[in-house]
Design an enzyme around this catalytic site. Sequence first.
Site, mmCIF file in Angstrom:
data_model
loop_
_atom_site.group_PDB
_atom_site.id
_atom_site.type_symbol
_atom_site.label_atom_id
_atom_site.label_comp_id
_atom_site.label_asym_id
_atom_site.label_seq_id
_atom_site.Cartn_x
_atom_site.Cartn_y
_atom_site.Cartn_z
ATOM 1 N N THR A 384 0.920 -1.122 0.000
ATOM 2 C CA THR A 384 0.000 0.000 0.000
ATOM 3 C C THR A 384 0.959 1.170 0.000
ATOM 4 O OG1 THR A 384 -1.716 -1.202 1.228
ATOM 5 C CG2 THR A 384 -1.693 1.169 1.561
ATOM 6 N N THR A 402 -4.000 1.968 -2.288
ATOM 7 C CA THR A 402 -3.441 0.613 -2.357
ATOM 8 C C THR A 402 -3.948 -0.183 -3.550
ATOM 9 O OG1 THR A 402 -3.180 -1.424 -1.066
ATOM 10 C CG2 THR A 402 -5.312 -0.349 -0.910
ATOM 11 N N ASP A 426 -9.268 -8.737 1.048
ATOM 12 C CA ASP A 426 -9.466 -8.080 2.350
ATOM 13 C C ASP A 426 -10.846 -8.367 2.943
ATOM 14 O OD1 ASP A 426 -6.930 -7.065 2.507
ATOM 15 O OD2 ASP A 426 -7.468 -4.971 2.220
ATOM 16 N N SER A 456 -7.351 -1.640 6.669
ATOM 17 C CA SER A 456 -6.594 -1.198 7.849
ATOM 18 C C SER A 456 -5.926 0.150 7.612
ATOM 19 C CB SER A 456 -5.506 -2.222 8.189
ATOM 20 O OG SER A 456 -6.103 -3.440 8.524
ATOM 21 N N GLY A 476 1.134 -1.548 4.826
ATOM 22 C CA GLY A 476 1.478 -2.722 5.636
ATOM 23 C C GLY A 476 0.342 -3.614 6.044
HETATM 24 N N1 GLY Z 1 -5.116 -3.679 1.477
HETATM 25 C C1 GLY Z 1 -4.648 -3.152 2.696
HETATM 26 C C2 GLY Z 1 -5.733 -2.493 3.496
HETATM 27 O O1 GLY Z 1 -6.626 -1.890 2.923
HETATM 28 O O2 GLY Z 1 -5.743 -2.609 4.682
#
Ligand code: GLY
Length: 574
Positions: A384, A402, A426, A456, A476
């Site tokens: 990301t 991301t 996710d 996240s 991350g």
């Molecule tokens: N793909 C990482 C996030 O959105 O947490």
Amino acid sequence: MKPVLRLLAPFFLCIALVANAQIGGTSSPDQGVASTTGLVVSTSALASDAGASILRKGGNAVDAAVATAFALAVTHPTAGNIGGGGFMIVRRPSGKTAAFDYREKAPLKSTPGMYLDAGGAINRRLTAEGYLAPGVPGTVRGLALAHKKFGKLRWNEVLAPAVQLAEEGFLMSRSLANGLNQQLKGAMGRYPSSVEAYGKPGGGQWAEGDRIVLKDLARSLRAIADDGPDAFYKGWIADRIAEDMQANGGLITRKDLAAYKAKERKVVTGRFRGYEIISMPPPSSGGTALIEMLNILENFDLKKSGRYSAETLHIMVEAMRRAYLDRARHLGDPDFTKIPVARLTSKDYARGLAANILPDRASSSVELGKDIVTAVADDESEETTHFSVLDRDGMAVANTFTLEAGYGSKVVVKGAGFLLNNEMGDFNKKPGETNTGGDIGTSANLIAPGKRMLSSMTPVIVTRNGKLALITGSPGGRTIINTVLCIVLGVTEFGMNGREAVDSARLHHQWLPDNVTFEESSLPEDVSARLKLMGYNIRLQGRQGDGHTIYIDPQSGMAYGVNDRRSADSKASY
Ligand code: GLY
């Protein structure tokens, strides 16, 4: 100097020399790049320069953020994107705030069990790469929404640096050349359109200093610059995406693209030791979990215990454990599920959680979460990118976006030249199964058509007495929230400046799997031994996160751009 910083100092000194060489005379290795006229700090020097060029033209922080994001889509293909999604937090000089949600959505044809094989196991390959992995991209709509609301310069003026970078090409850094070579030998090499876009013309390996020209991406960017976001969602780019999907068993259709809307949401806020924390509400878990952790930690005197004492690390991990459990229990897309954000971010609730932390014993994640843990098992890729922007008038932007994994789904849209995300991973993929390996099966984040997957990403702006103090965030995966916690605590609890807070070693615990991870060489032997005695499973890893930050010195009011020296190509530009 703190012991951990001492351990890491030689490493950072080497990188600092390189970083300084890029920036020129106004930077200091101890503080960052000072500027009174605005700053852009990102993982790509070329993208930071693109954003800063817009500030110099009279653009505001949102103009510069949009320019930086599109430039990252060219220069940082691991995570910069137009085929993914993200979140932007804006704070205006008046103190008014806005949150832009441009998270991807599940295609209309998706189903809760679409990633399960005949035996009911999660088929991780399907979310790791290929045509079933992408959610409907949100980046172009989201950046356009933020620009429409706050931008000063014309849209095509703001996109011009990105178009130029793609059309004329740019010189590759060593890390980009190495990354692409690896990808082309591996997963990206399986997709002819990806090889066509990113392979070295004439064949062979990319090397540092080679010029890469991205002609199809340049055409897409020029169309978006000239015709607006509809070129992507309703025009020929939408056609290319839909055709590619249909030809390769993917689900995204023209209808999905035409229906995609970015949303403005109300920021989530909290208070910690007199600072105000402003961050992203659901569908990000970031802001809610960050505030929950800070509220728990406010019940302890961490400063007195010391940043890297066993006592402090124990309390931090226990706060992480509890907030990540609540993330697993409750969080998802607020347009589909009622989420108790007010309760999770309240001081009363945190006091209750703090009260059951034992002074010298690790809690059991399984015991704490026994209402939802259903199975024992065996974790997630994490690319990301975050950048921070400040303009001369004090408008601040924290933007994290991301493709999910590095290079997302590894699939480039044929004839349109950009990578699609693999964000569908996710979602909670196996309804009902929450296991010790970290898979979550709770209902709030199950797949449903048109739903946004839980994230996240934690773009955050921190103020004190109405004045800006910090703009930060990180990549991350699930580690993001803890990386941001470490940076925010560095400044707000431990009195570090931005450079110290960003350089400081980080840690991560996500409830399950029940391990705590520290950055390599950051953990003194005696502290590690005490934590093990308390019952912790300790792991070491190379690095955690990439937190490009702006720090405002409370005494002088000077803004410092603090690139995270963990990433070689990063830069603070003005
Ligand atoms: N793909 C990482 C996030 O959105 O947490």
